[in-house]
Design a protein around this motif. Structure first.
Motif, PDB file in Angstrom:
ATOM      1  N   LYS A 274       0.860  -1.184   0.000  1.00 58.99           N
ATOM      2  CA  LYS A 274       0.000   0.000   0.000  1.00 58.99           C
ATOM      3  C   LYS A 274       0.890   1.225   0.000  1.00 58.99           C
ATOM      4  N   ILE A 275       0.508   2.215  -0.785  1.00 58.04           N
ATOM      5  CA  ILE A 275       1.282   3.448  -0.759  1.00 58.04           C
ATOM      6  C   ILE A 275       0.746   4.321   0.373  1.00 58.04           C
TER       7      ILE A 275
ATOM      8  N   SER B 145       5.353  11.394  -5.422  1.00 56.54           N
ATOM      9  CA  SER B 145       5.679  11.636  -6.818  1.00 56.54           C
ATOM     10  C   SER B 145       5.623  10.304  -7.568  1.00 56.54           C
ATOM     11  N   GLY B 146       5.065  10.327  -8.785  1.00 49.80           N
ATOM     12  CA  GLY B 146       4.913   9.081  -9.550  1.00 49.80           C
ATOM     13  C   GLY B 146       3.531   8.470  -9.389  1.00 49.80           C
TER      14      GLY B 146
ATOM     15  N   GLY C 270     -11.465  12.775 -12.593  1.00 49.77           N
ATOM     16  CA  GLY C 270     -10.729  13.971 -12.190  1.00 49.77           C
ATOM     17  C   GLY C 270      -9.311  13.573 -11.800  1.00 49.77           C
ATOM     18  N   THR C 271      -8.399  14.476 -11.998  1.00 45.27           N
ATOM     19  CA  THR C 271      -6.997  14.198 -11.683  1.00 45.27           C
ATOM     20  C   THR C 271      -6.517  15.071 -10.535  1.00 45.27           C
ATOM     21  N   VAL C 272      -6.028  14.444  -9.483  1.00 41.81           N
ATOM     22  CA  VAL C 272      -5.346  15.208  -8.431  1.00 41.81           C
ATOM     23  C   VAL C 272      -3.859  14.934  -8.594  1.00 41.81           C
ATOM     24  N   ASP C 273      -3.121  15.975  -8.935  1.00 43.26           N
ATOM     25  CA  ASP C 273      -1.680  15.854  -9.181  1.00 43.26           C
ATOM     26  C   ASP C 273      -0.922  15.677  -7.868  1.00 43.26           C
TER      27      ASP C 273
ATOM     28  N   ALA D 187      -3.300   5.811  -8.289  1.00 41.03           N
ATOM     29  CA  ALA D 187      -2.731   5.041  -9.396  1.00 41.03           C
ATOM     30  C   ALA D 187      -1.340   5.542  -9.746  1.00 41.03           C
ATOM     31  N   LYS D 188      -0.543   4.618 -10.261  1.00 37.89           N
ATOM     32  CA  LYS D 188       0.797   4.962 -10.741  1.00 37.89           C
ATOM     33  C   LYS D 188       0.676   5.743 -12.034  1.00 37.89           C
TER      34      LYS D 188
END
Ligand SMILES: O=c1ccn([C@H]2C[C@H](O)[C@@H](COP(=O)(O)OP(=O)(O)OP(=O)(O)O)O2)c(=O)[nH]1
Ligand SMILES: [Mg+2]
Length: 149
Positions: free
Chosen positions: A5-6, A60-61, A85-88, A121-122
């Motif tokens: 798990k990250i 990061s990544g 939606g994208t959360v950077d 997600a990666k």
């Protein structure tokens, strides 16, 4: 910290400490259900960025995808307008869910309602290389229904 798990560090403001944190509804769930930190009503056709009261530090990544819940879509016609939606990973603002009401009835969102799911997600990073001629394929430039219905 669990294996496989990250770790995502999150914070929230004092006034939202009563809200449940996003969580997987079942062991096999891909997404963590996330709740609204505010109340609002979406009229038919209306959309709004609904606050979750959450701030995240994504490694990061990786990214966080904000995806619709199928139950809301099927029952009420309410979905995530920019899905996914994208959360950077470098975003430190409040995570918001852009909900749209495609239904015929006004849709009431109460504080604490599960409005979307968060999928971590990666992300693969690419490097672009300009090239005069691209390799030929059978498909070529056929697309948008070129293979039939
Ligand atoms: O559903 C979403 C989509 C985006 N964001 C936040 C996190 C994301 O990192 C930032 C920017 O999102 P995006 O890149 O999709 O929007 P943009 O229109 O390209 O804005 P920007 O110029 O700030 O990148 O907004 C959310 O909280 N929820
Ligand atoms: Mg952007």
């Amino acid at each position: 910290m669990e294996k496989n798990k990250i770790s995502i560090y999150i914070s929230r403001s004092k006034e939202n400490e009563d809200l449940p944190l996003p969580k997987y509804a079942t062991e096999g769930s891909s997404g963590m259900d996330v709740v609204a930190a505010e109340e609002c009503v979406l009229q038919p056709g209306e959309w709004k960025a609904v606050g979750t009261g959450l701030f995240m530090e994504i490694p990061s990544g990786y990214e966080c995808q904000v995806r619709p819940r199928s139950g809301l879509a099927l029952r009420d016609g309410v979905t995530v307008l920019n899905a996914p939606g994208t959360v950077d990973s470098d975003y430190r603002g409040e995570v918001k869910v852009i909900l749209i009401n495609h239904g015929k009835q006004p849709f009431k969102i109460s504080r604490g309602d599960r409005i979307a799911q968060l999928v971590f997600a990666k992300v693969e990073k690419a490097e672009l290389h300009l090239k005069e001629e691209l390799t030929a394929t059978v498909r070529g430039s056929g697309g948008f229904g070129s293979t039939g219905k």
